[in-house]
Write a protein that holds these residues in place. Structure first.
Motif, short mmCIF file in Angstrom:
data_model
loop_
_atom_site.label_atom_id
_atom_site.label_comp_id
_atom_site.label_asym_id
_atom_site.label_seq_id
_atom_site.Cartn_x
_atom_site.Cartn_y
_atom_site.Cartn_z
N GLU A 12 6.16 15.39 12.19
CA GLU A 12 6.09 13.94 12.10
C GLU A 12 4.82 13.48 11.40
O GLU A 12 4.85 12.56 10.58
N LEU A 13 3.71 14.12 11.71
CA LEU A 13 2.44 13.76 11.07
C LEU A 13 2.46 14.13 9.59
O LEU A 13 1.95 13.38 8.75
N ALA A 14 3.02 15.28 9.26
CA ALA A 14 3.12 15.68 7.85
C ALA A 14 4.01 14.72 7.08
O ALA A 14 3.71 14.36 5.93
N ASP A 15 5.10 14.27 7.69
CA ASP A 15 5.97 13.28 7.05
C ASP A 15 5.21 11.98 6.81
O ASP A 15 5.34 11.36 5.75
N TYR A 16 4.40 11.58 7.77
CA TYR A 16 3.57 10.39 7.61
C TYR A 16 2.62 10.55 6.42
O TYR A 16 2.44 9.63 5.63
N THR A 19 4.56 10.18 3.18
CA THR A 19 4.90 8.77 2.95
C THR A 19 3.70 8.00 2.41
O THR A 19 3.85 7.19 1.49
N ASN A 20 2.52 8.27 2.94
CA ASN A 20 1.32 7.56 2.48
C ASN A 20 0.78 8.07 1.16
O ASN A 20 0.29 7.29 0.35
N GLU A 21 0.85 9.36 0.94
CA GLU A 21 0.29 9.93 -0.29
C GLU A 21 1.19 9.73 -1.50
O GLU A 21 0.71 9.76 -2.63
N LYS A 23 3.42 6.98 -1.84
CA LYS A 23 4.08 5.70 -1.57
C LYS A 23 4.63 5.01 -2.81
O LYS A 23 5.51 4.18 -2.70
N ASP A 24 4.15 5.35 -3.98
CA ASP A 24 4.66 4.73 -5.21
C ASP A 24 5.67 5.62 -5.93
O ASP A 24 5.97 5.38 -7.10
N GLN A 25 6.17 6.64 -5.25
CA GLN A 25 7.10 7.59 -5.85
C GLN A 25 8.40 7.65 -5.04
O GLN A 25 8.45 7.22 -3.90
N VAL A 26 9.42 8.23 -5.65
CA VAL A 26 10.65 8.53 -4.93
C VAL A 26 10.35 9.73 -4.03
O VAL A 26 9.86 10.75 -4.49
N LEU A 27 10.62 9.59 -2.74
CA LEU A 27 10.28 10.64 -1.77
C LEU A 27 11.40 11.65 -1.57
O LEU A 27 11.15 12.83 -1.33
N THR A 28 12.64 11.17 -1.61
CA THR A 28 13.77 12.04 -1.29
C THR A 28 14.83 11.96 -2.37
O THR A 28 14.85 11.04 -3.18
N GLU A 44 6.14 19.97 -1.46
CA GLU A 44 4.89 20.73 -1.54
C GLU A 44 3.80 20.08 -0.68
O GLU A 44 3.10 20.76 0.07
N THR A 45 3.68 18.77 -0.77
CA THR A 45 2.70 18.05 0.05
C THR A 45 3.02 18.22 1.52
O THR A 45 2.13 18.50 2.33
N PHE A 46 4.30 18.07 1.89
CA PHE A 46 4.71 18.23 3.28
C PHE A 46 4.32 19.62 3.80
O PHE A 46 3.74 19.74 4.87
N ASN A 47 4.64 20.66 3.04
CA ASN A 47 4.35 22.03 3.47
C ASN A 47 2.86 22.25 3.70
O ASN A 47 2.47 22.83 4.71
N GLU A 48 2.05 21.75 2.77
CA GLU A 48 0.60 21.92 2.89
C GLU A 48 0.07 21.19 4.12
O GLU A 48 -0.73 21.74 4.90
#
Length: 64
Positions: A12-16, A19-21, A23-28, A44-48
């Protein structure tokens, strides 16, 4: 093996973070089979972030 509650919290925190990093892009995006998943950059961001956060949570709560 990690505590399932820590795994869920880390996800949940990684998803947050994603979403914040991003925010100006398509996420899914939607796969051919209808599954919704992160774009390559977001995954890649989520995994890290997930690995970092889960390690931090485990280090913090392992002694309890």
């Amino acid at each position: 093996m990690s505590n399932p509650k820590l795994i869920e919290l880390a996800a949940e925190l990684a998803d947050y973070c994603v979403t914040n990093e991003h925010k100006d892009q398509v996420l899914t995006m939607e796969a051919e089979n209808g599954d919704i998943h992160y774009t390559e950059d977001c995954q890649e961001t989520f995994n890290e972030r997930y690995i970092y956060i889960l390690d931090l949570l485990e280090d913090t709560f392992d002694d309890r």
